[in-house]
Each structure stands twice: as C-alpha cells, then as structure tokens.
Motif scaffolding. Structure first.
Motif, PDB file in Angstrom:
ATOM      1  N   GLU A 139       0.811  -1.219   0.000  1.00 24.56           N
ATOM      2  CA  GLU A 139       0.000   0.000   0.000  1.00 24.56           C
ATOM      3  C   GLU A 139       0.845   1.270   0.000  1.00 24.56           C
ATOM      4  OE1 GLU A 139      -4.226  -1.353   1.979  1.00 24.56           O
ATOM      5  OE2 GLU A 139      -2.779  -0.330   3.259  1.00 24.56           O
ATOM      6  N   ASN A 145      -3.514  -0.127  -8.137  1.00 25.49           N
ATOM      7  CA  ASN A 145      -4.864   0.226  -8.544  1.00 25.49           C
ATOM      8  C   ASN A 145      -5.552  -1.025  -9.087  1.00 25.49           C
ATOM      9  OD1 ASN A 145      -4.522   3.170  -8.192  1.00 25.49           O
ATOM     10  ND2 ASN A 145      -3.106   2.967  -9.912  1.00 25.49           N
ATOM     11  N   ALA A 146      -6.859  -1.079  -8.956  1.00 22.28           N
ATOM     12  CA  ALA A 146      -7.602  -2.201  -9.509  1.00 22.28           C
ATOM     13  C   ALA A 146      -7.270  -2.348 -10.990  1.00 22.28           C
ATOM     14  CB  ALA A 146      -9.097  -1.995  -9.316  1.00 22.28           C
ATOM     15  N   LEU A 170      -7.374  -6.464  -3.733  1.00 20.86           N
ATOM     16  CA  LEU A 170      -7.453  -5.082  -4.206  1.00 20.86           C
ATOM     17  C   LEU A 170      -7.798  -4.997  -5.692  1.00 20.86           C
ATOM     18  CD1 LEU A 170      -4.369  -3.604  -2.274  1.00 20.86           C
ATOM     19  CD2 LEU A 170      -6.794  -3.442  -1.654  1.00 20.86           C
ATOM     20  N   CYS A 172      -6.277  -6.701  -8.348  1.00 23.26           N
ATOM     21  CA  CYS A 172      -5.152  -6.746  -9.270  1.00 23.26           C
ATOM     22  C   CYS A 172      -4.987  -8.140  -9.884  1.00 23.26           C
ATOM     23  CB  CYS A 172      -3.857  -6.377  -8.541  1.00 23.26           C
ATOM     24  SG  CYS A 172      -3.865  -4.719  -7.839  1.00 23.26           S
TER      25      CYS A 172
END
Length: 334
Positions: A139, A145-146, A170, A172
């Motif tokens: 993080e 990011n997705a 998240l 990915c």
C-alpha cells in the motif's frame, strides 16, 4: 528451578548464517526487575531479515554483537510483571530473542496477542512481521490500482504469498515468481496467483513477457539479483517497485555487479521505494487487525512450518535461503 536455554551469536557470517555461527548455552532463569516483565517464549520466529541483522555493514539496524542472544521476534506468555498494564498469563509478541525466557521492558513488546480465536503462532507470520510487511509495503510503496498487474518474487514465501493475496483482494492481476513445481502449484492453487513462473526456467524473460503483455505495474521485490533484472525489463510506464528484500544476493561485500536499471527507470518513469516495516510500527496493530479479519473470512490463507525445540535454531536461517521451507518457519518451545 527451570533454567534458560539461549542461542548466542558465536561468529559473524560473511554471507548466509550457518549453524556454526551460533551456540546454545544454559543460563539461569532471569529475574524481572522493576519496570520489566518476564516472558516465557512459546514460539520463536525465523526470518530472512535475520541475515541482515547479523551483517556488519550495509543494513538498516545495528548489527547483533558477538556473544549476545540472537535477535528475534517471539510470542510468549507473561509469567511475572512489574509493569502497569501487563498481567501474568497474558500473551505478547515482541523482541524477546532466541531463548526460552526473556526479562524485558515494555518497549520490547510490539503488541498483546488478543486474537483468541486464532492460533498465537500467527502473530509471528500472517498477522505479524510478514503479513504487515506485505500489506503496508504494497500500500505505501506499491500503491496498486484495480486492474494493475502485480509481480511478486519469492511468491510462495511468508511475505510473498501474502502480497499476492492482498493484491488480488485489491482487484489486481498477480504474477508469482518462485522455484520448483511444488511451489508453483502452491502459488496457483493455494494463494491464487493468476500466473506462477519458475525462476529456474531457461527463459525467464520470455515467460515474464508472456505473463505481462502490458508490462508490470507493481513489482514487489524480495530478491534483487537476476530475478529482478528480468522483471525490470518488463516494467510498465510509471511502474512502482517495492524494494523489500535481497534474498538472492549472497554477499554485499564486495558489492556485486549486474545490469544497470537507470535507463529503464528513466524512460518508463518508474519509481523505486525501499520498504522496512520497522518504519511503520505505529501502524502495526491496525494492520494486524485488518489481516486478522481477512483470515477469519477465509480471504487470506497461510502456511506454517513449525519445528520443535530450541536446538532447531542454529540452522534455521540457512534453511530459509536454501528454499527448504514451505511457509512461515517457526520454532515451538512449549
């Protein structure tokens, strides 16, 4: 009266610590002085970072002195307390060292182990140094990011396996790099990697290019060395690299030579950020709470490899670097 077996540092290794760099001694049971608690250790942690803690140069912490107890995280039970807020019978996790008993001040305690529905050993792995490193490193530095493609080295290890699963949570796509068919299967079947790649394969570059056709947006680097050289060549525009470990480099004296990455970093406007979880100890407890909830919900899986007896300590670090472990290595004392 019980004694206190301790593992002392007997010599400073030039590279990976071996059994001969440690000595097991029998000492008297320590007494808790005013302002201290006496902890009986239940589980001792074995971490790749211990290699760096023993080094005399190029590290983020003071080297452990020859003749002292090996620095280690441990989970234990308080047997005596002279500190307000700590009571005999409570379980705690902290810097208690490779020994059966530790008399320490409260500064050595990272947190109380109050996840009573979960095994206390998890406080040293998925809910401890490894899981928190994975979560906060991803993080804080990786900033996924997705839809991003996240590549992780040592993907079957205690940190890497958590990174891959958190990245999936998240949104990915995840690529795990590991060694050998058994670990490849673990990465895919247990930890949910979309693709698992054997770094020992004859053409790592081709395998990575096929797995990352749009490039790697995030690289969580636990190895450095040739594996990372190959991943750098696949970085996407504005990629983020989490520099978390250097497991593949046997020694930093002299500094090894290798491919230069500056041109890749510049042309792709990539960012490299070093991550050491010790910089984020104020977030350790809150990160552990998030991880514990994922474990309870079945969203975060883990493996533990537990061996019995303090006699297992001297060769434990070398075993990590030879890839002999499958999961978080722990030493159970009680």
């Amino acid at each position: 009266m019980p004694g206190n077996k301790q593992v002392l540092v007997a010599g400073r290794p030039a590279a990976i610590p071996q059994a001969e760099h440690f000595e097991i001694v029998d000492n008297e049971l320590p007494a808790a002085a005013p302002g201290e608690i006496l902890v009986r250790n239940l589980f001792l942690s074995v971490d790749p970072a211990m290699r760096g803690w023993l080094a005399d140069t190029s590290n983020y912490s003071q080297p452990i002195e020859i003749g002292s107890v090996m620095r280690s995280l441990a989970v234990g039970e308080i047997v005596e307390s002279h500190v307000p807020g700590f009571v005999a019978g409570e379980r705690v996790m902290g810097w208690f060292g490779w020994q059966q008993f530790a008399a320490v001040t409260s500064d050595a305690v990272i947190r109380k182990v109050e996840d009573f529905d979960l095994a206390p050993s998890l406080a040293l792995g998925i809910l401890g140094l490894n899981g928190v490193t994975a979560l906060l490193g991803l993080e804080k530095v990786g900033r996924p990011n997705a839809g991003d493609t996240v590549v992780v080295s040592t993907a079957a290890g205690a940190v890497g396996s958590a990174v891959g699963q958190i990245a999936k949570l998240l949104g990915c796509r995840t690529i795990g790099i590991t060694g050998g068919p058994e670990k490849l299967a673990i990465c895919r079947d247990e930890f949910g990697y979309d693709v698992a790649i054997d770094y020992r394969a004859p053409d790592l570059d081709r395998s990575l290019a096929a797995a990352c056709p749009q490039g790697a947006n995030v690289y969580f680097d636990n190895t450095a060395g040739p594996i990372s050289d190959a991943v750098y060549r696949q970085l996407a525009l504005r990629a983020r690299v989490v520099a978390c470990g250097t497991a593949s480099v046997a020694s930093w004296s002299p500094v090894p030579s290798g491919p230069r990455v500056e041109r890749i970093v510049m042309t792709r406007r990539a960012q490299i950020g070093g991550f050491v979880v010790l910089d984020y100890m104020d977030e350790f407890k809150s990160a552990g709470i998030r991880l514990a909830q994922w474990v309870r919900e079945g969203k975060l899986k883990y493996r533990e490899e537990i061996v019995n007896g303090i006699e297992q300590c001297p060769g434990a670090i070398a075993d990590l670097y030879h890839g002999r472990n499958f999961g978080k290595r722990l030493i159970r004392l009680v």
